[in-house]
Scaffold this motif. Structure first.
Motif, PDB file in Angstrom:
ATOM      1  N   LYS A 204       0.805  -1.199   0.042  1.00 30.54           N
ATOM      2  CA  LYS A 204       0.044  -0.074  -0.023  1.00 30.54           C
ATOM      3  C   LYS A 204       0.989   1.230   0.015  1.00 30.54           C
ATOM      4  O   LYS A 204       2.090   1.119   0.525  1.00 30.54           O
ATOM      5  CB  LYS A 204      -0.891  -0.113   1.411  1.00 30.54           C
ATOM      6  CG  LYS A 204      -2.093  -0.849   0.960  1.00 30.54           C
ATOM      7  CD  LYS A 204      -2.870  -1.132   2.398  1.00 30.54           C
ATOM      8  CE  LYS A 204      -4.015  -2.093   2.208  1.00 30.54           C
ATOM      9  NZ  LYS A 204      -4.959  -2.003   3.250  1.00 30.54           N
ATOM     10  N   SER A 206       1.022   4.015   1.545  1.00 27.41           N
ATOM     11  CA  SER A 206       1.886   4.289   3.015  1.00 27.41           C
ATOM     12  C   SER A 206       3.010   3.706   3.193  1.00 27.41           C
ATOM     13  O   SER A 206       3.989   4.286   3.913  1.00 27.41           O
ATOM     14  CB  SER A 206       0.857   4.300   4.182  1.00 27.41           C
ATOM     15  OG  SER A 206       0.505   2.835   4.253  1.00 27.41           O
ATOM     16  N   HIS A 207       2.877   2.278   3.056  1.00 26.47           N
ATOM     17  CA  HIS A 207       4.302   1.615   3.374  1.00 26.47           C
ATOM     18  C   HIS A 207       5.269   1.741   2.063  1.00 26.47           C
ATOM     19  O   HIS A 207       6.536   1.642   2.581  1.00 26.47           O
ATOM     20  CB  HIS A 207       3.812   0.234   3.270  1.00 26.47           C
ATOM     21  CG  HIS A 207       5.035  -0.743   3.950  1.00 26.47           C
ATOM     22  ND1 HIS A 207       5.318  -2.135   3.815  1.00 26.47           N
ATOM     23  CD2 HIS A 207       5.933  -0.418   4.945  1.00 26.47           C
ATOM     24  CE1 HIS A 207       6.092  -2.521   4.639  1.00 26.47           C
ATOM     25  NE2 HIS A 207       6.649  -1.446   5.205  1.00 26.47           N
ATOM     26  N   GLU A 210       7.374   4.617   3.284  1.00 27.05           N
ATOM     27  CA  GLU A 210       8.637   4.046   4.006  1.00 27.05           C
ATOM     28  C   GLU A 210       9.777   3.295   3.425  1.00 27.05           C
ATOM     29  O   GLU A 210      10.766   3.452   3.694  1.00 27.05           O
ATOM     30  CB  GLU A 210       7.876   3.231   5.109  1.00 27.05           C
ATOM     31  CG  GLU A 210       7.015   4.043   5.903  1.00 27.05           C
ATOM     32  CD  GLU A 210       6.104   3.076   6.771  1.00 27.05           C
ATOM     33  OE1 GLU A 210       6.887   2.064   7.100  1.00 27.05           O
ATOM     34  OE2 GLU A 210       5.189   3.435   7.590  1.00 27.05           O
ATOM     35  N   LEU A 240       4.890  12.356  -1.918  1.00 25.83           N
ATOM     36  CA  LEU A 240       4.908  11.697  -0.787  1.00 25.83           C
ATOM     37  C   LEU A 240       6.626  11.188  -0.359  1.00 25.83           C
ATOM     38  O   LEU A 240       6.825  11.333   0.786  1.00 25.83           O
ATOM     39  CB  LEU A 240       3.911  10.658  -0.573  1.00 25.83           C
ATOM     40  CG  LEU A 240       2.491  11.150  -0.542  1.00 25.83           C
ATOM     41  CD1 LEU A 240       1.508   9.901  -0.613  1.00 25.83           C
ATOM     42  CD2 LEU A 240       2.094  12.090   0.363  1.00 25.83           C
ATOM     43  N   ALA A 256      -0.740  11.047  -4.020  1.00 28.88           N
ATOM     44  CA  ALA A 256      -1.738  10.275  -3.426  1.00 28.88           C
ATOM     45  C   ALA A 256      -3.060  10.121  -4.353  1.00 28.88           C
ATOM     46  O   ALA A 256      -3.540   9.329  -4.376  1.00 28.88           O
ATOM     47  CB  ALA A 256      -2.214  11.188  -2.173  1.00 28.88           C
TER      48      ALA A 256
END
Length: 293
Positions: A204, A206-207, A210, A240, A256
């Motif tokens: 996803k 968000s990961h 990272e 992001l 996004a």
């Protein structure tokens, strides 16, 4: 291209993350990378013929062209006849997006089908690897975790991501980038990550933010004085995360949604008029692509 019976899109890729794990005794670097095809592509068209002919950028009309080498490899192994190729190039050369490797994979697939060789991925992959470490990836063109020198591939359920690409208008030498890392033969600097590739939560957005990292930026930075300028342009316009793709020279940012990516593309294109800026998406996993998702 209408006179060519077989037409194909030859897609670019980005490396959403790339780690250099070490350097083998044969000189090749061991990698771990999440590779994703994107919606920027070259147009290729093919037809059989008495010999190999190429209609495309003049600087690619030579025996070092991976399109020619792919045809030559099939001719050597399967005795196929000639191949007529028309090529409209859109992927920046030397940009770390695998344009040449993608062209080679498309040529292998097209020529095999035109000559009815009945070859699948299993048969074509060893030939593809002779042309380049990432050519097997482009045979299937689905998001994958790559290890080894890039040839050990595991499909990942990566949903389509919104991406902005900046290419500065010049290429970077991949061997020079790796030399700048300064790793000695046999060096081992990191271990592979413990990824459960089938875990959809892992991929996803968000990961991914990272995970977004590229060890090759260390080697590319001396060759790309504007690397950090491009990364900052993306981050200041809503990205992001932002990293170099492959060994460069293209830099990407994850967004996004499509609207924010398109808006960023317009603003960056205005601020960096000498660069080529694209708003693209990563392609869906192969099973979804076949389902029409």
């Amino acid at each position: 291209m209408n006179s060519y019976p077989f037409q194909a899109r030859s897609y670019a890729k980005i490396n959403l993350f790339l780690r250099v794990l070490g350097r083998r005794k044969d000189g090749y670097h061991q990698l771990e990378s999440l590779m994703a095809p994107v919606s920027l592509y070259d147009d290729l068209a093919f037809a059989t013929g008495p010999e190999f002919t190429y209609e495309g950028p003049q600087w690619l009309n030579n025996c070092e062209n991976l399109i020619y080498r792919a045809w030559e490899l099939l001719q050597k192994h399967y005795g196929i006849g000639g191949l007529r190729v028309a090529h409209r190039k859109n992927i920046p050369a030397g940009g770390g997006m695998g344009g040449g490797s993608s062209n080679a994979a498309a040529t292998l697939s097209a020529a095999a089908q035109l000559y009815r060789l009945n070859l699948g991925y299993r048969e074509l992959a060893p030939l593809a690897l002779q042309l380049g470490a990432d050519v097997p990836f482009f045979l299937r063109c689905t998001p994958a975790l790559a290890r080894g020198v890039g040839e050990d591939l595991m499909d990942v359920p990566l949903p389509p991501q919104h991406v902005v690409l900046i290419n500065p208008g010049y290429g970077v030498s991949t061997p020079a980038v790796y030399r700048n890392l300064g790793l000695s033969m046999g060096a081992q600097v990191a271990k592979p990550g413990n990824f459960e590739v089938s875990d959809e939560d892992l991929w996803k957005l968000s990961h991914l933010v990272e995970l977004c990292y590229n060890d090759l930026e260390i080697g590319a930075r001396p060759l790309m004085p504007d690397l950090d300028v491009m990364r900052e342009a993306l981050l200041q316009n809503g990205a992001l995360c932002s990293r170099l793709s492959g060994s460069g020279s293209t830099v990407f940012g994850l967004y996004a949604d499509r609207e924010s990516a398109q808006q960023a593309r317009e603003l960056i294109a205005s601020a960096l008029p000498e660069a080529s800026v694209y708003a693209v998406q990563t392609l869906p996993p192969l099973t979804e692509a076949h389902a029409g998702v």
